[in-house]
Enzyme design. Structure first.
Site, PDB file in Angstrom:
ATOM      1  N   GLU B 278     -10.587  41.347  48.246  1.00  0.00           N
ATOM      2  CA  GLU B 278      -9.942  42.511  48.849  1.00  0.00           C
ATOM      3  C   GLU B 278      -8.677  42.107  49.615  1.00  0.00           C
ATOM      4  O   GLU B 278      -7.651  42.784  49.527  1.00  0.00           O
ATOM      5  CB  GLU B 278     -10.934  43.228  49.779  1.00  0.00           C
ATOM      6  N   GLU B 281      -6.139  41.442  47.147  1.00  0.00           N
ATOM      7  CA  GLU B 281      -5.633  42.694  46.583  1.00  0.00           C
ATOM      8  C   GLU B 281      -4.631  43.351  47.532  1.00  0.00           C
ATOM      9  O   GLU B 281      -3.583  43.851  47.107  1.00  0.00           O
ATOM     10  CB  GLU B 281      -6.806  43.659  46.302  1.00  0.00           C
ATOM     11  N   CYS B 298     -16.417  49.393  50.213  1.00  0.00           N
ATOM     12  CA  CYS B 298     -17.777  48.851  50.371  1.00  0.00           C
ATOM     13  C   CYS B 298     -18.806  49.939  50.562  1.00  0.00           C
ATOM     14  O   CYS B 298     -19.982  49.735  50.336  1.00  0.00           O
ATOM     15  CB  CYS B 298     -17.879  47.937  51.576  1.00  0.00           C
ATOM     16  N   SER B 318      -9.570  50.410  47.153  1.00  0.00           N
ATOM     17  CA  SER B 318      -9.577  49.075  46.579  1.00  0.00           C
ATOM     18  C   SER B 318     -10.447  49.054  45.327  1.00  0.00           C
ATOM     19  O   SER B 318     -11.493  49.697  45.275  1.00  0.00           O
ATOM     20  CB  SER B 318     -10.130  48.088  47.611  1.00  0.00           C
ATOM     21  N   LYS B 357     -26.412  53.509  48.432  1.00  0.00           N
ATOM     22  CA  LYS B 357     -26.437  52.304  47.589  1.00  0.00           C
ATOM     23  C   LYS B 357     -27.328  52.523  46.376  1.00  0.00           C
ATOM     24  O   LYS B 357     -27.142  51.894  45.338  1.00  0.00           O
ATOM     25  CB  LYS B 357     -26.942  51.101  48.391  1.00  0.00           C
ATOM     26  N   GLU B 360     -25.081  54.138  44.052  1.00  0.00           N
ATOM     27  CA  GLU B 360     -24.081  53.188  43.558  1.00  0.00           C
ATOM     28  C   GLU B 360     -24.662  52.287  42.470  1.00  0.00           C
ATOM     29  O   GLU B 360     -24.021  52.040  41.448  1.00  0.00           O
ATOM     30  CB  GLU B 360     -23.569  52.327  44.725  1.00  0.00           C
ATOM     31  N   GLU B 365     -20.544  52.473  35.647  1.00  0.00           N
ATOM     32  CA  GLU B 365     -19.571  51.364  35.649  1.00  0.00           C
ATOM     33  C   GLU B 365     -20.214  50.059  36.105  1.00  0.00           C
ATOM     34  O   GLU B 365     -19.634  48.992  35.925  1.00  0.00           O
ATOM     35  CB  GLU B 365     -18.402  51.652  36.590  1.00  0.00           C
ATOM     36  N   CYS B 502     -22.848  50.577  58.990  1.00  0.00           N
ATOM     37  CA  CYS B 502     -24.151  50.378  58.341  1.00  0.00           C
ATOM     38  C   CYS B 502     -25.290  50.229  59.350  1.00  0.00           C
ATOM     39  O   CYS B 502     -26.434  50.515  59.038  1.00  0.00           O
ATOM     40  CB  CYS B 502     -24.119  49.145  57.464  1.00  0.00           C
TER      41      CYS B 502
END
Lengths: 170, 576
Positions: B278, B281, B298, B318, B357, B360, B365, B502
């Site tokens: 990251e 990037e 994230c 990102s 999560k 996710e 993907e 979190c």
């Protein structure tokens, strides 16, 4: 006019509308299209910057809004005091069973929709139901089927007339 | 300060505060159901009623300001009877299946029924019959158990700015639901799980995957590996009655081993890896005129939020996968290769503070030729249940270390668990990437703490890098609106879906207050303070992973395994 055009037309009548215009907008949409569709809620949501859940919450709070299109024949059952005394509960039960839908729903063939209304001012005929504004007085659970069948027959007649006309046109 | 009299004792109160706040400070406990810290009172549940001398009716203490000389009874017979009746009425339309409920032993309604000694069924009536909504991969909704306190609705609308659910219908037919009462999976829900955290009953819960994990552990063919997220080790202890802010990382690792996981990896390792990618990037975007401000990726609830509500800003996120998904990807590639295991024989579990999560992990993907990067996601609460059902005593387990090759972590990776942590870790490494030197003071104070929006400006190699840190989607929404309307002075934005990050995620232990969240945060800061490996780029195992496998950050292999893309999601949402 397509469904979305009707809704757009209503929204055009409320330029720069804000959240306080929500209920009048919903009422007008229902007047024009007969019900509040998911598409209508989405379009109003975009226009007023209100979450769809909120609009649906407001609309379901009021009895006047329905979420399925009206049937070809709109059946209103009077549940006013006089009709209640004369047994409108049993009439309603029979309608629910006969049409296999709950109040504010529409049969899958689109023929009938059902609505409970308070007094419709025909207490002398109690218990009374109204189908597309046509009053039927002194109904009983037993003659409900007959009344509905007469409309079913009418629908069939209309259909065959339509078909015949279409055939002619061809 | 003014004086009020409570239960014949004088206590001090601040002018303008509610009776409830004053009582709380004085240590007098009054039960509440609809009350939410830091939000305006609704006074809906009437659970907090008190008797005020000179007032005819009972007064909801959550919504009534204190007055000088007020005389209050908080536990008089009349008050107790009123509260008990409320509980009895709620129970009249509540399923009697406590023993089978996910919240058994941890339910506010159950506790109140016990407190008020409800041992008789005084009211019986027709119980409403509702379908359970299992459509979402993360959250299960059971309207039958809902007591309509409205906390989830307010959390979703007022804190998170998502407004996926609202009250539907009226009177005894009211339920909490989505628009047209559709499944959560087709609604604007971003799976953050904050609604679960505020639900007093079992009406909202995470979709448990414990069963699937246990089945995999029993399967002799499967190599079952597990990763644990940075924030879990500082919250898990609360599930076992310890006070907030205790780090039990080592004990958790040994508990996971005892339960039969073949390898235990630390997600903070891939947090370090995320930082390498990251930060690179970011530097790349700045140097090549790429899309700015870059936003972190994230937090899957946040990513989902942008896909649904701000699709025009998707390119700002990102392209890095989240640490969970990076770990999943390197487990089924590098680790599998190194150990000579067929990736299809690996069952990859992650322990997360998060319900999003779960969503996710099942994104298409995140799947390489039908092999998912991560097979099952357990929340902190599910892990605690698993540990209990295995009869493991947290107090007598000895500490253990995570496994190589993904066991080492920097404390920067650990900071990912709290709001501002990703930014702090990224700046430490970005500074190094751009200058070849280290930041003089690694602790970036302005980025720390529980504030919802934080700003900072760092000067790196002649560039004034302006960054923002946001937690809570409601705060994120405000910032995104500013960006949409032309705010251009930011380079990098960290967003965490849950307020505080979190450490207060949707999968964390229930029934916590802000104080507990602060303690959890302090625990992470302490880990960082005591650690000598404080920068992601100094992580030896990360360096080895690049040497042996990935090449360098943003290499072709990295792009293939560690980066992803996002898509606009058309759901019924308010897009403005």
């Amino acid at each position: 006019m397509s469904h979305s055009d009707e809704i757009t037309a209503v929204l055009k009548e409320h330029p720069q509308a804000r959240r306080d215009s929500l209920i009048p907008i919903l009422q007008q949409i229902q007047d024009r299209t007969g019900f509040i569709s998911p598409q209508a809620v989405q379009m109003v949501s975009d226009e007023l910057s209100l979450p769809t859940s909120k609009i649906y919450g407001v609309a379901t709070f009021y009895n006047q809004f329905r979420f399925q299109p009206l049937g070809k024949f709109h059946v209103q059952v009077c549940r006013g005091t006089a009709c209640h005394v004369k047994g409108s509960a049993a009439v309603l039960d029979m309608l629910i069973r006969e049409l296999n839908i709950k109040p504010d729903e529409t049969t899958r063939d689109g023929l009938f929709s059902l609505e409970i209304v308070a007094c419709i001012g025909a207490c002398g005929l109690a218990p009374v139901i109204s189908v597309n504004g046509e009053f039927h007085g002194g109904v009983t659970p037993d003659n409900i089927k007959k009344i509905l069948d007469s409309y079913r027959a009418q629908a069939q007649k209309d259909q065959s007339q339509n078909d015949a006309q279409e055939d002619k046109a061809k | 300060m003014i004086k009020i009299e409570v239960n014949n004792q004088s206590i001090e109160a601040k002018k303008g505060e509610t009776i409830l706040t004053a009582l709380k400070r004085a240590g007098i406990k009054v039960p509440t159901l609809c009350h939410m810290e830091n939000l305006a009172p609704t006074g809906a549940c009437r659970m907090c009623v008190v008797q005020v001398e000179g007032r005819p009716g009972l007064i909801p203490s959550c919504a009534y300001p204190v007055e000088n000389g007020m005389k209050i009874q908080t536990h008089s017979n009349r008050v107790l009877r009123a509260r008990k009746t409320i509980v009895e009425l709620l129970l009249a339309d509540h399923p009697d299946d406590c023993l089978y409920c996910v919240r058994n032993g941890n339910c506010e309604l159950q506790r109140l029924a016990e407190e008020f000694q409800v041992q008789q069924r005084r009211y019986t009536g027709k119980k409403c019959d509702y379908k359970v909504d299992m459509s979402s991969p993360a959250i299960v909704r059971d309207p039958a158990k809902c007591i309509l306190c409205g906390r989830c609705v307010r959390m979703c609308e007022e804190v998170q700015g998502v407004s996926c659910i609202d009250f539907v219908g009226r009177g005894s037919k009211t339920i909490v639901g989505t628009a047209f009462d559709q499944g959560l999976n087709v609604s604007s829900c971003v799976n953050c799980g904050q609604c679960i955290k505020v639900c007093p009953t079992g009406a909202l819960s995470e979709k448990s995957q414990v069963k699937q994990v246990l089945a995999a552990l029993r399967d002799p063919e499967k190599i079952v590996v597990v990763q644990h997220a940075p924030s879990v080790s500082v919250t898990l202890a609360e599930e076992f009655g310890m006070k907030p802010g205790v780090d039990i990382c080592g004990i958790m690792v040994s508990a996971l081993r005892r339960m039969g996981f073949d390898k235990v990896f630390d997600t903070a390792f891939t947090a370090d890896l995320t930082i390498m990618e990251e930060a690179s990037e970011l530097v790349h975007r700045i140097q090549t005129g790429g899309k700015l401000p870059m936003m972190t990726s994230c937090s899957p609830g946040w990513v989902n939020f942008v896909e649904k509500f701000y699709p025009d800003l998707i390119d700002n996120i990102s392209s890095c996968k989240s640490p969970q998904q990076m770990m999943g990807a390197v487990i089924k590639s590098y680790f599998a290769q190194r150990e000579g295991i067929d990736p299809t024989n690996i069952y990859s579990v992650s322990i997360m503070p998060c319900t999003a999560k779960k969503f996710e992990a099942q994104r298409p993907e995140m799947n390489n030729k039908n092999v998912f990067d991560v097979d099952a996601v357990l929340t902190t609460r599910e892990l605690a249940r698993m540990i209990r059902s295995h009869g493991l005593d947290i107090n007598s387990l000895s500490s253990d270390l995570a496994d190589s090759p993904f066991g080492q972590r920097s404390s920067a990776g650990k900071l990912f668990g709290a709001t501002g942590g990703v930014m702090e870790a990224a700046l430490r490494t970005a500074y190094h990437l751009l200058t070849g030197e280290e930041l003089k003071d690694l602790t970036l104070k302005p980025l720390r703490g529980l504030k919802g929006v934080k700003h900072m400006q760092v000067s790196i190699a002649g560039l004034d890098l302006k960054v923002a840190v946001v937690s809570g989607l409601g705060n994120a929404r405000k910032l995104l609106e500013e960006i949409r309307s032309g705010r251009e002075n930011l380079h990098f934005i960290e967003v965490m879906t849950c307020p505080g990050g979190c450490i207060d995620g949707g999968g964390q232990p229930l029934g916590t207050d802000l104080q507990a969240v602060r303690k959890r945060m302090q625990a992470l800061y302490k880990i960082d303070r005591d650690d000598h490996l404080q920068c992601s780029h100094h992580n030896k195992e990360v360096q080895r992973l690049y040497e042996e496998f990935l090449g360098e950050p943003l290499s072709e292999k990295s792009h293939h395994l560690l980066h992803t893309h996002y898509t606009q999601r058309k759901v019924s949402v308010n897009r403005n």
